[in-house]
Every structure is written in C-alpha cells, then in structure tokens.
Scaffold this active site. Structure first.
Site, PDB file in Angstrom:
ATOM      1  N   SER A 149       0.829  -0.962  -0.340  1.00 23.84           N
ATOM      2  CA  SER A 149      -0.449  -0.150  -0.066  1.00 23.84           C
ATOM      3  C   SER A 149       0.981   1.112  -0.338  1.00 23.84           C
ATOM      4  O   SER A 149       1.480   1.647   0.605  1.00 23.84           O
ATOM      5  CB  SER A 149      -0.715   0.106   1.531  1.00 23.84           C
ATOM      6  OG  SER A 149      -1.914   1.519   1.197  1.00 23.84           O
ATOM      7  N   HIS A 161      -1.769  -1.061  -4.403  1.00 26.80           N
ATOM      8  CA  HIS A 161      -2.760  -0.628  -3.507  1.00 26.80           C
ATOM      9  C   HIS A 161      -2.987   0.545  -3.440  1.00 26.80           C
ATOM     10  O   HIS A 161      -1.842   1.287  -2.967  1.00 26.80           O
ATOM     11  CB  HIS A 161      -2.833  -1.364  -2.300  1.00 26.80           C
ATOM     12  CG  HIS A 161      -4.639  -1.781  -1.682  1.00 26.80           C
ATOM     13  ND1 HIS A 161      -5.225  -2.270  -2.038  1.00 26.80           N
ATOM     14  CD2 HIS A 161      -4.795  -0.667  -0.612  1.00 26.80           C
ATOM     15  CE1 HIS A 161      -6.165  -1.925  -1.245  1.00 26.80           C
ATOM     16  NE2 HIS A 161      -6.470  -0.451  -0.640  1.00 26.80           N
ATOM     17  N   ASP A 174      -4.808   3.615  -2.147  1.00 24.87           N
ATOM     18  CA  ASP A 174      -6.389   3.776  -0.928  1.00 24.87           C
ATOM     19  C   ASP A 174      -5.584   5.094  -1.202  1.00 24.87           C
ATOM     20  O   ASP A 174      -5.940   6.355  -0.571  1.00 24.87           O
ATOM     21  CB  ASP A 174      -5.600   3.838   0.433  1.00 24.87           C
ATOM     22  CG  ASP A 174      -5.420   2.806   1.117  1.00 24.87           C
ATOM     23  OD1 ASP A 174      -6.172   1.664   0.628  1.00 24.87           O
ATOM     24  OD2 ASP A 174      -4.741   2.096   1.434  1.00 24.87           O
ATOM     25  N   MET A 185      -9.099   8.526  -0.261  1.00 24.24           N
ATOM     26  CA  MET A 185      -9.918   8.744   0.770  1.00 24.24           C
ATOM     27  C   MET A 185     -10.311  10.257   0.804  1.00 24.24           C
ATOM     28  O   MET A 185      -9.415  10.994  -0.081  1.00 24.24           O
ATOM     29  CB  MET A 185      -9.030   8.747   2.190  1.00 24.24           C
ATOM     30  CG  MET A 185      -8.335   7.189   2.617  1.00 24.24           C
ATOM     31  SD  MET A 185      -7.567   7.181   3.613  1.00 24.24           S
ATOM     32  CE  MET A 185      -6.644   6.139   3.677  1.00 24.24           C
ATOM     33  N   HIS A 191      -8.653   1.255  -3.941  1.00 21.02           N
ATOM     34  CA  HIS A 191      -9.884   1.284  -3.246  1.00 21.02           C
ATOM     35  C   HIS A 191      -9.814   2.294  -2.882  1.00 21.02           C
ATOM     36  O   HIS A 191      -9.352   3.471  -2.413  1.00 21.02           O
ATOM     37  CB  HIS A 191      -8.904   0.727  -1.895  1.00 21.02           C
ATOM     38  CG  HIS A 191      -9.855   0.528  -1.165  1.00 21.02           C
ATOM     39  ND1 HIS A 191      -8.966  -0.071   0.332  1.00 21.02           N
ATOM     40  CD2 HIS A 191     -10.474   0.555  -0.587  1.00 21.02           C
ATOM     41  CE1 HIS A 191     -10.110  -0.165   1.793  1.00 21.02           C
ATOM     42  NE2 HIS A 191     -11.019   0.635   0.792  1.00 21.02           N
ATOM     43  N   MET A 222     -12.444   4.471  -0.945  1.00 20.11           N
ATOM     44  CA  MET A 222     -13.109   4.896  -0.072  1.00 20.11           C
ATOM     45  C   MET A 222     -13.347   6.795   0.248  1.00 20.11           C
ATOM     46  O   MET A 222     -13.065   7.508   0.967  1.00 20.11           O
ATOM     47  CB  MET A 222     -11.820   4.944   1.605  1.00 20.11           C
ATOM     48  CG  MET A 222     -11.023   3.446   1.303  1.00 20.11           C
ATOM     49  SD  MET A 222      -9.822   3.112   3.566  1.00 20.11           S
ATOM     50  CE  MET A 222      -8.358   3.565   2.140  1.00 20.11           C
ATOM     51  N   MET A 247     -11.545  -6.002   4.977  1.00 20.81           N
ATOM     52  CA  MET A 247     -10.999  -4.666   5.737  1.00 20.81           C
ATOM     53  C   MET A 247     -10.959  -5.389   7.520  1.00 20.81           C
ATOM     54  O   MET A 247     -11.800  -6.059   7.821  1.00 20.81           O
ATOM     55  CB  MET A 247     -11.869  -3.826   6.524  1.00 20.81           C
ATOM     56  CG  MET A 247     -12.038  -2.174   4.644  1.00 20.81           C
ATOM     57  SD  MET A 247     -10.361  -2.141   4.431  1.00 20.81           S
ATOM     58  CE  MET A 247      -9.751  -1.228   5.482  1.00 20.81           C
ATOM     59  N   GLY A 290      -9.346   4.258   7.365  1.00 22.26           N
ATOM     60  CA  GLY A 290      -9.291   5.673   7.340  1.00 22.26           C
ATOM     61  C   GLY A 290      -7.497   5.602   7.721  1.00 22.26           C
ATOM     62  O   GLY A 290      -7.439   7.054   7.240  1.00 22.26           O
ATOM     63  N   ASP A 321      -7.350  -6.254   3.648  1.00 25.56           N
ATOM     64  CA  ASP A 321      -6.211  -4.556   4.427  1.00 25.56           C
ATOM     65  C   ASP A 321      -6.457  -4.582   5.359  1.00 25.56           C
ATOM     66  O   ASP A 321      -7.555  -3.970   5.807  1.00 25.56           O
ATOM     67  CB  ASP A 321      -6.629  -4.016   3.020  1.00 25.56           C
ATOM     68  CG  ASP A 321      -6.041  -2.568   3.245  1.00 25.56           C
ATOM     69  OD1 ASP A 321      -4.855  -2.021   3.888  1.00 25.56           O
ATOM     70  OD2 ASP A 321      -7.020  -1.079   2.306  1.00 25.56           O
ATOM     71  N   GLY A 331       1.247  -2.296   4.275  1.00 28.40           N
ATOM     72  CA  GLY A 331       1.763  -0.809   4.664  1.00 28.40           C
ATOM     73  C   GLY A 331       2.748  -0.843   4.737  1.00 28.40           C
ATOM     74  O   GLY A 331       3.218  -0.625   4.315  1.00 28.40           O
TER      75      GLY A 331
END
Length: 219
Positions: A9, A34, A36, A38, A67, A69, A138, A143, A176, A198
């Site tokens: 990540s 990966h 993320d 957000m 991903h 979010m 998850m 977050g 994850d 990560g």
C-alpha cells in the site's frame, strides 16, 4: 486456480517520491500496488485523488489496485478509469446503488471489487457477487494506516469462501489492514489470496519485507 498476490500500500510510502517508491515495489516482485483513495467524508482521513493516480501511471507497469474509500463512488469511476486503474474496489457501505456502480466499473473494462468494513456482514454482498472480480475484507477500520489486525475478521473470510463455492464463483479475496509476517499466514489459512501490506513493508527494506511475506505464503 487463484494465485497469491502481494499488494504493497503506497499509503505508507514517501509521498514526495512516489516514482521511486513504485520502482521499489516493482523490484520486489509484488503483483499489485494498492492505492488508497480517501475523501475525508466516508473516512476521516484524506489521501489523494485521480490526478495523483494519473501522475503515477506512466512510471509503473504494476497492476493499480484502487481502493475507493469515498462517498458515492459512482461519481468518481470515470475519473479513475481515465487515471489508469486496473482494479477499482468500492465499499458496499458507501453507495446507495452498489449494483449499478459495479456494473459501471465493469462496463469501462476495469476489474470490479467490493469492500466490507469490519462491522458489515457478508450477507450485504450476497446478491452482487456475480459482478465482482475481488472481495476486499477490511481487517482494520478504514481511514488510517498502522492499525492492528482484527482477528475476528478471519471468520468473515471463511464465510466468503463458503459463499463463493456455493455460487460456483472464482473471485479473489483480498485483506487490508495490519498485515505482516504473522497475520498474513492467518489470512491465507482463512482463504484470502491477495494481501495488502503498508506499514510492515515500508518501515523496512521493501524488497526484503516483501520477500519475507512471500516466504510465509509459500511456507
């Protein structure tokens, strides 16, 4: 047959040097990176958006595992398709129209995935599994990176494995959150085959950490 894949990540990497960090991930032999995404609404943190993903794309041939979010992910699909996403995974909790959103991702020629937060039951995705290439469980609350693995999620992974077999499907199961050289073995034993890591990867030598994860998977 589903193969094991490691997906470092980039959330845990050096934001000032994404090109260099992508090269490290490639050199490690990882299958995915990966990403993320957000938005500060669906989750409290803010990371980066489609423009940053697009800026990374020319620097890597890795599979971009995006991903999202974000609230109302259906509003962002086109942007991430243009940015170069190979897989786009969206939260069942984030959209009132999850079926249509997954259809839109697939229609764009991108692999579609659905995500379950720790408190969300597997039953919430039972009727959309035919639309997905990947289910992401998850194993922390979304977050923030660096959280501890939630062991109760292992039962959720096992439940998805049973449901997948009952429906005769073959999607990947991704995990994850809190994945390291110990928890990866637990997740694999439960039935996961794609592993996002990560903090564990980027707090050491990336190639060495990925090699250690691979040794555990092959152990």
């Amino acid at each position: 047959m589903l193969t094991n894949k490691i997906a470092p990540s980039i959330l845990a990497a050096d934001y000032a040097n994404f090109e260099t960090e992508l090269k490290k991930i490639e050199a490690s032999g990882s299958e995915y990176v990966h990403l993320d995404i957000m938005d500060g609404h669906f989750v409290p943190n803010i990371s980066f958006g489609a423009d940053v993903v697009a800026s990374m794309r020319p620097h890597s041939k890795l599979i971009f595992d995006c991903h999202l979010m974000v609230a109302n992910p259906e509003n962002h699909i086109d942007n991430f398709v243009r940015a170069g996403a190979d897989i786009m995974t969206i939260h069942v909790e984030s959209s009132q129209h999850i079926h249509g959103a997954l259809q839109k991702i697939r229609a764009a020629g991108v692999k579609a995935g659905v995500v379950l937060n720790p408190g969300t039951p597997v039953s919430s995705i039972a009727h959309i599994l035919e639309l997905v290439d990947q289910v992401l469980v998850m194993t922390v609350n979304p977050g923030f990176g660096g959280q501890a693995f939630i062991p109760e999620m292992l039962e959720k992974i096992k439940e998805i494995v049973v449901l997948r077999a009952a429906k005769g499907l073959s999607f990947d199961i991704e995990v994850d959150g809190g994945i390291d050289d110990k928890t990866i073995a637990l997740a694999k034993a439960a039935g996961a085959n794609v592993f996002v890591a990560g903090s564990y990867v980027f707090k050491g030598n990336v190639a060495e950490r990925v090699a250690t994860l691979r040794e555990v998977l092959n152990g």
